[in-house]
Design a protein around this motif. Structure first.
Motif, PDB file in Angstrom:
ATOM      1  N   ALA A   1      15.185  -5.216   5.911  1.00  0.00           N
ATOM      2  CA  ALA A   1      14.733  -6.508   5.389  1.00  0.00           C
ATOM      3  C   ALA A   1      13.320  -6.424   4.844  1.00  0.00           C
ATOM      4  CB  ALA A   1      14.815  -7.567   6.488  1.00  0.00           C
ATOM      5  N   ARG A   2      12.442  -5.705   5.572  1.00  0.00           N
ATOM      6  CA  ARG A   2      11.039  -5.682   5.152  1.00  0.00           C
ATOM      7  C   ARG A   2      10.416  -4.307   5.367  1.00  0.00           C
ATOM      8  NH1 ARG A   2       8.194  -9.785   8.784  1.00  0.00           N
ATOM      9  NH2 ARG A   2       9.908  -9.272  10.183  1.00  0.00           N
ATOM     10  N   VAL A   3       9.608  -3.913   4.428  1.00  0.00           N
ATOM     11  CA  VAL A   3       8.655  -2.827   4.605  1.00  0.00           C
ATOM     12  C   VAL A   3       7.310  -3.506   4.834  1.00  0.00           C
ATOM     13  CG1 VAL A   3       7.507  -0.854   3.551  1.00  0.00           C
ATOM     14  CG2 VAL A   3       9.945  -1.253   3.122  1.00  0.00           C
ATOM     15  N   ILE A   4       6.597  -3.121   5.889  1.00  0.00           N
ATOM     16  CA  ILE A   4       5.376  -3.831   6.254  1.00  0.00           C
ATOM     17  C   ILE A   4       4.195  -2.876   6.291  1.00  0.00           C
ATOM     18  CG2 ILE A   4       4.257  -5.330   7.939  1.00  0.00           C
ATOM     19  CD1 ILE A   4       6.990  -6.095   9.002  1.00  0.00           C
ATOM     20  N   ALA A   5       3.158  -3.208   5.530  1.00  0.00           N
ATOM     21  CA  ALA A   5       1.902  -2.468   5.574  1.00  0.00           C
ATOM     22  C   ALA A   5       1.067  -2.997   6.731  1.00  0.00           C
ATOM     23  CB  ALA A   5       1.156  -2.635   4.263  1.00  0.00           C
ATOM     24  N   ARG A   6       0.597  -2.077   7.587  1.00  0.00           N
ATOM     25  CA  ARG A   6      -0.147  -2.458   8.791  1.00  0.00           C
ATOM     26  C   ARG A   6      -1.504  -1.742   8.822  1.00  0.00           C
ATOM     27  NH1 ARG A   6       1.738  -6.788  11.854  1.00  0.00           N
ATOM     28  NH2 ARG A   6       3.962  -6.606  12.303  1.00  0.00           N
ATOM     29  N   PRO A   7      -2.478  -2.213   8.062  1.00  0.00           N
ATOM     30  CA  PRO A   7      -3.803  -1.583   8.112  1.00  0.00           C
ATOM     31  C   PRO A   7      -4.522  -1.866   9.430  1.00  0.00           C
ATOM     32  CG  PRO A   7      -3.825  -3.514   6.677  1.00  0.00           C
ATOM     33  CD  PRO A   7      -2.404  -3.302   7.090  1.00  0.00           C
ATOM     34  N   PHE A   8      -5.340  -0.906   9.865  1.00  0.00           N
ATOM     35  CA  PHE A   8      -6.127  -1.111  11.077  1.00  0.00           C
ATOM     36  C   PHE A   8      -7.504  -0.486  10.906  1.00  0.00           C
ATOM     37  CE2 PHE A   8      -3.772   2.838  11.843  1.00  0.00           C
ATOM     38  CZ  PHE A   8      -4.685   3.679  12.478  1.00  0.00           C
TER      39      PHE A   8
ATOM     40  N   ILE B   1       1.963   3.041  -0.973  1.00  0.00           N
ATOM     41  CA  ILE B   1       2.891   3.822  -0.145  1.00  0.00           C
ATOM     42  C   ILE B   1       4.083   2.958   0.264  1.00  0.00           C
ATOM     43  CG2 ILE B   1       3.123   4.861   2.164  1.00  0.00           C
ATOM     44  CD1 ILE B   1       0.270   5.958   1.786  1.00  0.00           C
ATOM     45  N   CYS B   2       3.809   1.719   0.652  1.00  0.00           N
ATOM     46  CA  CYS B   2       4.898   0.814   1.065  1.00  0.00           C
ATOM     47  C   CYS B   2       5.810   0.457  -0.096  1.00  0.00           C
ATOM     48  CB  CYS B   2       4.308  -0.449   1.692  1.00  0.00           C
ATOM     49  SG  CYS B   2       3.564  -0.163   3.316  1.00  0.00           S
ATOM     50  N   GLN B   3       5.243   0.338  -1.285  1.00  0.00           N
ATOM     51  CA  GLN B   3       6.085   0.083  -2.458  1.00  0.00           C
ATOM     52  C   GLN B   3       7.005   1.266  -2.733  1.00  0.00           C
ATOM     53  OE1 GLN B   3       2.837  -0.769  -5.138  1.00  0.00           O
ATOM     54  NE2 GLN B   3       3.242  -2.974  -5.110  1.00  0.00           N
ATOM     55  N   LYS B   4       6.499   2.490  -2.522  1.00  0.00           N
ATOM     56  CA  LYS B   4       7.350   3.672  -2.663  1.00  0.00           C
ATOM     57  C   LYS B   4       8.485   3.639  -1.638  1.00  0.00           C
ATOM     58  CE  LYS B   4       5.102   6.182  -5.806  1.00  0.00           C
ATOM     59  NZ  LYS B   4       5.725   6.660  -7.080  1.00  0.00           N
ATOM     60  N   ALA B   5       8.154   3.248  -0.396  1.00  0.00           N
ATOM     61  CA  ALA B   5       9.187   3.149   0.639  1.00  0.00           C
ATOM     62  C   ALA B   5      10.217   2.085   0.268  1.00  0.00           C
ATOM     63  CB  ALA B   5       8.546   2.829   1.982  1.00  0.00           C
ATOM     64  N   ARG B   6       9.734   0.965  -0.258  1.00  0.00           N
ATOM     65  CA  ARG B   6      10.653  -0.127  -0.629  1.00  0.00           C
ATOM     66  C   ARG B   6      11.659   0.333  -1.681  1.00  0.00           C
ATOM     67  NH1 ARG B   6      12.516  -4.199   1.919  1.00  0.00           N
ATOM     68  NH2 ARG B   6      14.176  -2.674   1.620  1.00  0.00           N
ATOM     69  N   GLN B   7      11.228   1.163  -2.601  1.00  0.00           N
ATOM     70  CA  GLN B   7      12.122   1.672  -3.637  1.00  0.00           C
ATOM     71  C   GLN B   7      13.220   2.556  -3.047  1.00  0.00           C
ATOM     72  OE1 GLN B   7       9.492   3.645  -6.385  1.00  0.00           O
ATOM     73  NE2 GLN B   7       8.470   1.746  -6.993  1.00  0.00           N
TER      74      GLN B   7
ATOM     75  N   PHE C   1      10.576  -1.335   8.311  1.00  0.00           N
ATOM     76  CA  PHE C   1       9.982  -0.009   8.139  1.00  0.00           C
ATOM     77  C   PHE C   1       8.487  -0.272   8.034  1.00  0.00           C
ATOM     78  CE2 PHE C   1       8.410   3.604   5.732  1.00  0.00           C
ATOM     79  CZ  PHE C   1       9.241   4.671   6.020  1.00  0.00           C
ATOM     80  N   GLN C   2       7.735   0.042   9.091  1.00  0.00           N
ATOM     81  CA  GLN C   2       6.329  -0.314   9.148  1.00  0.00           C
ATOM     82  C   GLN C   2       5.460   0.926   8.959  1.00  0.00           C
ATOM     83  OE1 GLN C   2       5.475  -3.817  11.730  1.00  0.00           O
ATOM     84  NE2 GLN C   2       7.101  -2.978  13.005  1.00  0.00           N
ATOM     85  N   VAL C   3       4.420   0.768   8.174  1.00  0.00           N
ATOM     86  CA  VAL C   3       3.521   1.880   7.872  1.00  0.00           C
ATOM     87  C   VAL C   3       2.105   1.447   8.234  1.00  0.00           C
ATOM     88  CG1 VAL C   3       2.745   3.548   6.164  1.00  0.00           C
ATOM     89  CG2 VAL C   3       5.016   2.497   5.930  1.00  0.00           C
ATOM     90  N   ALA C   4       1.514   2.130   9.204  1.00  0.00           N
ATOM     91  CA  ALA C   4       0.163   1.819   9.661  1.00  0.00           C
ATOM     92  C   ALA C   4      -0.810   2.888   9.179  1.00  0.00           C
ATOM     93  CB  ALA C   4       0.124   1.725  11.185  1.00  0.00           C
ATOM     94  N   ALA C   5      -2.010   2.444   8.803  1.00  0.00           N
ATOM     95  CA  ALA C   5      -3.039   3.390   8.352  1.00  0.00           C
ATOM     96  C   ALA C   5      -4.415   2.793   8.571  1.00  0.00           C
ATOM     97  CB  ALA C   5      -2.841   3.740   6.879  1.00  0.00           C
ATOM     98  N   HIS C   6      -5.358   3.641   8.971  1.00  0.00           N
ATOM     99  CA  HIS C   6      -6.754   3.230   9.125  1.00  0.00           C
ATOM    100  C   HIS C   6      -7.336   2.978   7.731  1.00  0.00           C
ATOM    101  CE1 HIS C   6     -10.960   3.188  10.335  1.00  0.00           C
ATOM    102  NE2 HIS C   6     -10.576   3.188  11.615  1.00  0.00           N
ATOM    103  N   GLU C   7      -8.059   1.881   7.591  1.00  0.00           N
ATOM    104  CA  GLU C   7      -8.550   1.494   6.278  1.00  0.00           C
ATOM    105  C   GLU C   7      -9.536   2.489   5.698  1.00  0.00           C
ATOM    106  OE1 GLU C   7      -9.918  -2.532   6.113  1.00  0.00           O
ATOM    107  OE2 GLU C   7      -7.984  -3.366   6.740  1.00  0.00           O
ATOM    108  N   GLU C   8     -10.211   3.294   6.536  1.00  0.00           N
ATOM    109  CA  GLU C   8     -11.145   4.298   6.035  1.00  0.00           C
ATOM    110  C   GLU C   8     -10.459   5.627   5.749  1.00  0.00           C
ATOM    111  OE1 GLU C   8     -14.511   4.663   8.603  1.00  0.00           O
ATOM    112  OE2 GLU C   8     -15.058   2.539   8.453  1.00  0.00           O
TER     113      GLU C   8
END
Length: 400
Positions: free
Chosen positions: A195-202, A180-186, A163-170
Motif C-alpha cells: 500500500a505504501r512506501v514510507i520515507a523515514r528520515p532520522f 530512493i523511495c520513488q525507485k522502490a515504489r516503481q 516498505f519503509q526506508v529509514a536514513a539519517h539526514e546527514e
C-alpha cells in the motif's frame, strides 16, 4: 423526495488517525479480539477532557462513564464498519471515499524476497540493511551506526502493507531518501504492490537516533475514481491536508498541504475553513497513530485527544451556514494492548453543521464508504461510488 444535492457548498472531513471505537466482528482474523482504542484509553486515564467531541455525540458510541453522553447532542452520530479486508491507512481512506477492495494489500512478515531486494539495490546503486519486521523507533537504534558507517539505507516492514526506508539526514539527505523511495515504489507493483512506501528520515539528538517530521508516504494510486476525483471534475476545490496527498497518490486534489504534526494540521484546517471556497477539505491527523498508538503511549494519545478537542472548537466556530463537518477515523490502534500494530475496529462518524439535524443516531453503518456516498450527495456529485448515503437522515431544511 428531498432535493439535497447542492444545499451544502463545503464539506470538512477530519480523520483522527486510528481512533477506533471497538472490535469488528472479524477482528479475530487479525488477532485483534478485545481492541477498543477510545474506551481503553479513557478507562486507563480515568477521564478525558473532550467536551466538544462529547457535544457532537461521541459518548453515544461507547457506554462508559469516562465519556459523557451530552443531551441533546449538537450533531448526529454513528459508527462505521469496514468492508474491505485489512486495517491499514490506505484501505481505510480509500473505502471512506468510495473504493472497496476485494483483497488486502500484501504483507511480508518474513521480510521482502531476495529477488526484489536485488532489483531494489540495483535501482538505487547500493545495498541496504535490515529487511525485516521491526519497530521503526527500535530499528534505527539497532542499525543506525552501521547505516552511518556504510551509507546503506535501512529497510523494514510491519504487520501493515508497507516498505519503509529509514536514513539519517546527514548520511542520506532527505531529498535523496525520497528519490530512493520513488525507485522502490516503481518496483513494488503486482504481487509486491504494498500500500505504501514510507520515507523515514532520522537525526541524532541527545545521543539517540530520533525520527523527524519529514516523513513522506508514496502510495499506490487508487484503482478507480474516488469521491475526491468526482468532486474535482465537477469544479469543486479539493484540499488535502496532512498525508492525504500521499494516501491518494495526489489524485483528486486541487491543493495539497503537508503538515508536520497534529497542531499544524488543525491550524491549516482552521485557516482554510475561514477562507472562501466551495468543495472539500480532507485532513489526516497522523500523530495519534504514529506517535502514540504504535508506541503504546496511552497518556500521550489521551493528551493529543484533549488538544485536538480544543482546536476542534475553533473549527466549529469558524464554520459557515453551508458547511458540514465529519469527524471520523480510518482504523484502530489500541495503545493498551501488547501489539503495536493497527487494530481492526469500528470507527466513529460525527456530523455537524447548521443544516444538520442534531441528535440523529445513524446506528452502525456497514461500510466506511457511506461517508463518501453522503458527501457526494450533499455536494450534488454523481458517479460510481460504493456506499449508502445517510444524507437524507441527517439533513434539515432541505427543499422538497
Amino acid at each position: 423526495m428531498m432535493n439535497i444535492g447542492g444545499f451544502v457548498k463545503r464539506v470538512i472531513i477530519i480523520v483522527v488517525d486510528s481512533l477506533g471505537v471497538g472490535e469488528l466482528p472479524d477482528a479475530y482474523l487479525y488477532h485483534d479480539e478485545g481492541s477498543n482504542t477510545l474506551v481503553h484509553i479513557a478507562k486507563a486515564m480515568g477521564s478525558l477532557q473532550i467536551p466538544n467531541l462529547e457535544s457532537l455525540g461521541l459518548g453515544y458510541l461507547v457506554d462508559i462513564p469516562e465519556i459523557k453522553k451530552v443531551a441533546p447532542p449538537l450533531g448526529s452520530y454513528g459508527k462505521m464498519g469496514e468492508r474491505s479486508p485489512g486495517k491499514d491507512t490506505t484501505t481505510g481512506h480509500w473505502e471512506m471515499m468510495g473504493i472497496i477492495l476485494d483483497r488486502p494489500f500484501p504483507t511480508f512478515p518474513q521480510g521482502f524476497p531476495q529477488d526484489l531486494m536485488d532489483r531494489f539495490h540495483q535501482a538505487i546503486g547500493r545495498k541496504s540493511l535490515g529487511n525485516k519486521v521491526a519497530s521503526g523507533t527500535e530499528i534505527i537504534q539497532e542499525l543506525g551506526l552501521e547505516h552511518i558507517r556504510t551509507g546503506r539505507p535501512i529497510v523494514y516492514t510491519s504487520a501493515d502493507s508497507v516498505f519503509q526506508v529509514a536514513a539519517h539526514e546527514e548520511t542520506i539527505p532527505v531529498k535523496e531518501l525520497y528519490h530512493i523511495c520513488q525507485k522502490a515504489r516503481q518496483l513494488l507493483k503486482g504481487e509486491y504492490g504494498v500500500a505504501r512506501v514510507i520515507a523515514r528520515p532520522f537525526v541524532t539528538r541527545d545521543g539517540k537516533f530520533v525520527r523527524t517530521e519529514r516523513r513522506r508516504d508514496f502510495s499506490l494510486p487508487p484503482p478507480k475514481e474516488t469521491v475526491l476525483d468526482l468532486a474535482r471534475k465537477e469544479g469543486f476545490e479539493v484540499i488535502g491536508i496532512g498525508k492525504i496527498e500521499d494516501i491518494f497518490a495526489g489524485q483528486g486534489l486541487t491543493e495539497a498541504i503537508h503538515a508536520k504534526n497534529n497542531s499544524q494540521g488543525m491550524e491549516t484546517t482552521l485557516r482554510k475553513t475561514r477562507e472562501r471556497f466551495a468543495g472539500i477539505i480532507m485532513v489526516n491527523l497522523v500523530d495519534f497513530d504514529t506517535l502514540y498508538g504504535h508506541r503504546n503511549d496511552v497518556s500521550g494519545y489521551a493528551r493529543a485527544l484533549e488538544e485536538f478537542d480544543l482546536k476542534l472548537l475553533e473549527v466549529l466556530q469558524a464554520m459557515r451556514e453551508e458547511d458540514v463537518l465529519f469527524v471520523t477515523a480510518d482504523h484502530g490502534c489500541d495503545p493498551t494492548t501488547e501489539s503495536t500494530d493497527h487494530s481492526r475496529e469500528y470507527v466513529p462518524v460525527l456530523i455537524y453543521g447548521e443544516k444538520i439535524r442534531a441528535g440523529v443516531d445513524l446506528g452502525t453503518r456497514e461500510s466506511f464508504a457511506d461517508l463518501g456516498k453522503t458527501v457526494a450527495e450533499l455536494l450534488g456529485v454523481e458517479g460510481e461510488i460504493y456506499g449508502r448515503s445517510f444524507a437524507g437522515e441527517v439533513m434539515a431544511r432541505v427543499q422538497n
